[in-house]
Design an enzyme around this catalytic site. Structure first.
Site, PDB file in Angstrom:
ATOM      1  N   ALA A   1      18.087  21.135 -31.478  1.00 26.57           N
ATOM      2  CA  ALA A   1      19.545  20.416 -31.461  1.00 26.57           C
ATOM      3  C   ALA A   1      20.172  21.189 -30.471  1.00 26.57           C
ATOM      4  O   ALA A   1      20.309  22.497 -30.207  1.00 26.57           O
ATOM      5  CB  ALA A   1      20.215  20.578 -32.640  1.00 26.57           C
TER       6      ALA A   1
ATOM      7  N   GLU B   1       8.059  16.301 -36.913  1.00 27.22           N
ATOM      8  CA  GLU B   1       8.247  15.021 -37.481  1.00 27.22           C
ATOM      9  C   GLU B   1       9.480  14.696 -37.079  1.00 27.22           C
ATOM     10  O   GLU B   1      10.389  15.597 -36.884  1.00 27.22           O
ATOM     11  CB  GLU B   1       8.052  14.925 -38.912  1.00 27.22           C
ATOM     12  CG  GLU B   1       8.676  15.509 -39.762  1.00 27.22           C
ATOM     13  CD  GLU B   1       7.988  16.472 -40.607  1.00 27.22           C
ATOM     14  OE1 GLU B   1       8.452  17.567 -41.501  1.00 27.22           O
ATOM     15  OE2 GLU B   1       6.580  16.378 -40.729  1.00 27.22           O
TER      16      GLU B   1
ATOM     17  N   ASN C   1      15.485   7.956 -34.164  1.00 26.00           N
ATOM     18  CA  ASN C   1      16.090   9.077 -33.306  1.00 26.00           C
ATOM     19  C   ASN C   1      15.570   8.476 -31.924  1.00 26.00           C
ATOM     20  O   ASN C   1      14.385   9.413 -31.459  1.00 26.00           O
ATOM     21  CB  ASN C   1      15.821  10.505 -34.108  1.00 26.00           C
ATOM     22  CG  ASN C   1      16.491  11.388 -33.248  1.00 26.00           C
ATOM     23  OD1 ASN C   1      16.995  11.336 -32.167  1.00 26.00           O
ATOM     24  ND2 ASN C   1      16.462  12.598 -33.877  1.00 26.00           N
TER      25      ASN C   1
ATOM     26  N   TYR D   1      10.485  14.160 -26.678  1.00 26.36           N
ATOM     27  CA  TYR D   1       9.206  14.756 -26.940  1.00 26.36           C
ATOM     28  C   TYR D   1       8.075  14.074 -26.327  1.00 26.36           C
ATOM     29  O   TYR D   1       7.405  14.675 -25.824  1.00 26.36           O
ATOM     30  CB  TYR D   1       8.962  14.461 -28.603  1.00 26.36           C
ATOM     31  CG  TYR D   1       9.854  15.002 -29.496  1.00 26.36           C
ATOM     32  CD1 TYR D   1      10.364  16.441 -29.220  1.00 26.36           C
ATOM     33  CD2 TYR D   1      10.464  14.581 -30.629  1.00 26.36           C
ATOM     34  CE1 TYR D   1      11.298  17.246 -30.130  1.00 26.36           C
ATOM     35  CE2 TYR D   1      11.158  15.190 -31.551  1.00 26.36           C
ATOM     36  CZ  TYR D   1      11.682  16.307 -31.167  1.00 26.36           C
ATOM     37  OH  TYR D   1      12.661  16.978 -32.235  1.00 26.36           O
TER      38      TYR D   1
HETATM   39  C1  LIG Z   1      17.457  15.345 -29.080  1.00 24.61           C
HETATM   40  C2  LIG Z   1      18.359  16.385 -28.441  1.00 24.61           C
HETATM   41  C3  LIG Z   1      17.836  17.878 -28.787  1.00 24.61           C
HETATM   42  C4  LIG Z   1      18.047  16.275 -26.727  1.00 24.61           C
HETATM   43  O1  LIG Z   1      18.924  17.570 -26.255  1.00 24.61           O
HETATM   44  P1  LIG Z   1      19.439  17.371 -24.727  1.00 24.61           P
HETATM   45  O2  LIG Z   1      19.770  18.598 -24.558  1.00 24.61           O
HETATM   46  O3  LIG Z   1      20.324  16.254 -24.498  1.00 24.61           O
HETATM   47  O4  LIG Z   1      17.994  16.987 -24.048  1.00 24.61           O
HETATM   48  P2  LIG Z   1      17.741  16.856 -22.690  1.00 24.61           P
HETATM   49  O5  LIG Z   1      18.965  16.822 -21.668  1.00 24.61           O
HETATM   50  O6  LIG Z   1      16.868  18.016 -21.886  1.00 24.61           O
HETATM   51  O7  LIG Z   1      17.084  15.412 -22.337  1.00 24.61           O
HETATM   52  C5  LIG Z   1      15.800  15.371 -22.048  1.00 24.61           C
HETATM   53  C6  LIG Z   1      15.104  14.004 -22.399  1.00 24.61           C
HETATM   54  O8  LIG Z   1      15.367  13.798 -23.447  1.00 24.61           O
HETATM   55  C7  LIG Z   1      15.823  12.197 -23.643  1.00 24.61           C
HETATM   56  N1  LIG Z   1      17.120  12.054 -24.111  1.00 24.61           N
HETATM   57  C8  LIG Z   1      18.070  12.894 -24.521  1.00 24.61           C
HETATM   58  N2  LIG Z   1      19.038  12.408 -24.810  1.00 24.61           N
HETATM   59  C9  LIG Z   1      18.909  11.103 -25.028  1.00 24.61           C
HETATM   60  C10 LIG Z   1      19.590   9.825 -25.213  1.00 24.61           C
HETATM   61  N3  LIG Z   1      20.721  10.009 -25.864  1.00 24.61           N
HETATM   62  N4  LIG Z   1      18.950   8.612 -25.205  1.00 24.61           N
HETATM   63  C11 LIG Z   1      17.744   8.471 -24.623  1.00 24.61           C
HETATM   64  N5  LIG Z   1      17.150   9.457 -24.318  1.00 24.61           N
HETATM   65  C12 LIG Z   1      17.492  10.897 -24.392  1.00 24.61           C
HETATM   66  C13 LIG Z   1      15.545  11.744 -22.114  1.00 24.61           C
HETATM   67  O9  LIG Z   1      14.059  11.376 -21.955  1.00 24.61           O
HETATM   68  C14 LIG Z   1      15.851  12.815 -21.411  1.00 24.61           C
HETATM   69  O10 LIG Z   1      15.165  12.757 -20.079  1.00 24.61           O
HETATM   70  P3  LIG Z   1      16.065  12.461 -18.856  1.00 24.61           P
HETATM   71  O11 LIG Z   1      17.486  13.368 -19.063  1.00 24.61           O
HETATM   72  O12 LIG Z   1      15.167  12.621 -17.699  1.00 24.61           O
HETATM   73  O13 LIG Z   1      16.415  10.784 -19.176  1.00 24.61           O
HETATM   74  C15 LIG Z   1      19.700  16.108 -28.638  1.00 24.61           C
HETATM   75  O14 LIG Z   1      19.968  14.886 -28.458  1.00 24.61           O
HETATM   76  C16 LIG Z   1      20.130  16.367 -30.194  1.00 24.61           C
HETATM   77  O15 LIG Z   1      20.531  17.657 -30.401  1.00 24.61           O
HETATM   78  N6  LIG Z   1      20.222  15.195 -30.829  1.00 24.61           N
HETATM   79  C17 LIG Z   1      20.522  15.632 -32.287  1.00 24.61           C
HETATM   80  C18 LIG Z   1      19.647  16.675 -33.388  1.00 24.61           C
HETATM   81  C19 LIG Z   1      18.264  16.053 -33.251  1.00 24.61           C
HETATM   82  O16 LIG Z   1      18.281  14.918 -33.481  1.00 24.61           O
HETATM   83  N7  LIG Z   1      17.182  16.800 -33.045  1.00 24.61           N
HETATM   84  C20 LIG Z   1      15.783  16.370 -33.286  1.00 24.61           C
HETATM   85  C21 LIG Z   1      15.448  16.394 -34.581  1.00 24.61           C
HETATM   86  S1  LIG Z   1      13.772  15.883 -34.858  1.00 24.61           S
END
Ligand SMILES: CC(C)(COP(=O)(O)OP(=O)(O)OC[C@H]1O[C@@H](n2cnc3c(N)ncnc32)[C@H](O)[C@@H]1OP(=O)(O)O)[C@@H](O)C(=O)NCCC(=O)NCCS
Length: 155
Positions: free
Chosen positions: A80, A112, A117, A124
């Site tokens: 996260a 998983e 999400n 991933y």
């Molecule tokens: C999922 C999460 C960890 C992504 O972290 P992040 O630092 O924003 O990710 P990144 O900036 O490295 O993004 C990489 C890619 O992820 C995808 N992505 C990230 N946020 C996204 C969004 N809001 N919608 C769609 N795709 C998204 C895209 O493919 C993105 O690539 P791009 O920037 O070229 O489009 C973050 O949204 C988060 O903390 N979510 C809540 C916790 C969670 O759901 N964790 C996973 C539990 S299984």
């Protein structure tokens, strides 16, 4: 361990320390419906087969990843980033850091994720994970299917 301290545009990926646990738990609590407790994260730091990394942005903890490895397999339990640091590539750097921190005998990483999400699923898939299955009603609060993903390291 192949992990090297990585510094790119003010983001440092490093092993988590005990002092990071309250912030890790805070980010987790703000990010997912059924968060781990601080005690669970603290316990993970003491496990030899667990990897917990944090991302530091300008000296502040901006995200974390935690998982375990056993023989040729690893599992990601949680990743996260804090809301104000999302969509800046930090989640991707945490994943890459996790892969690099694994022992070389690890051949595959599984996880998983809630079916709804889409942000995490997109992250991933961008990093080479492939959908391998579905666990019906796996999650609670709210009840939801889990999608299973695996990333295979090429030999
Ligand atoms: C999922 C999460 C960890 C992504 O972290 P992040 O630092 O924003 O990710 P990144 O900036 O490295 O993004 C990489 C890619 O992820 C995808 N992505 C990230 N946020 C996204 C969004 N809001 N919608 C769609 N795709 C998204 C895209 O493919 C993105 O690539 P791009 O920037 O070229 O489009 C973050 O949204 C988060 O903390 N979510 C809540 C916790 C969670 O759901 N964790 C996973 C539990 S299984």
């Amino acid at each position: 361990m192949r992990l090297q301290k990585e510094t790119m545009s003010d983001i440092i990926i490093r092993k988590a320390a005990a002092k990071d646990v309250p912030k890790i738990a805070e980010i987790e609590k703000a990010s997912i419906p059924q968060p781990w407790s601080e005690a669970a994260f603290a316990d993970a730091l003491t496990q030899e087969n667990a990897v917990t990394l944090v991302a530091e942005a300008d000296g502040e903890i901006a995200g974390f990843i935690t998982g375990v490895f056993l023989f040729d397999n690893a599992d990601i339990y949680s990743v996260a980033t804090s809301e104000q640091h999302r969509k800046k590539g930090i989640g991707g750097k945490l994943l890459t850091g996790f892969f690099e921190a694994l022992p070389s005998e690890v051949e595959a990483v599984g996880l998983e994720v809630r079916e709804s999400n889409s942000a995490a699923i997109s992250l991933y898939e961008k990093h080479g994970f492939e959908r391998v299955g579905l666990r019906k009603n796996f999650y609670e609060q709210p009840r939801e299917n889990a999608v299973l993903y695996t990333k295979q390291f090429s030999k």
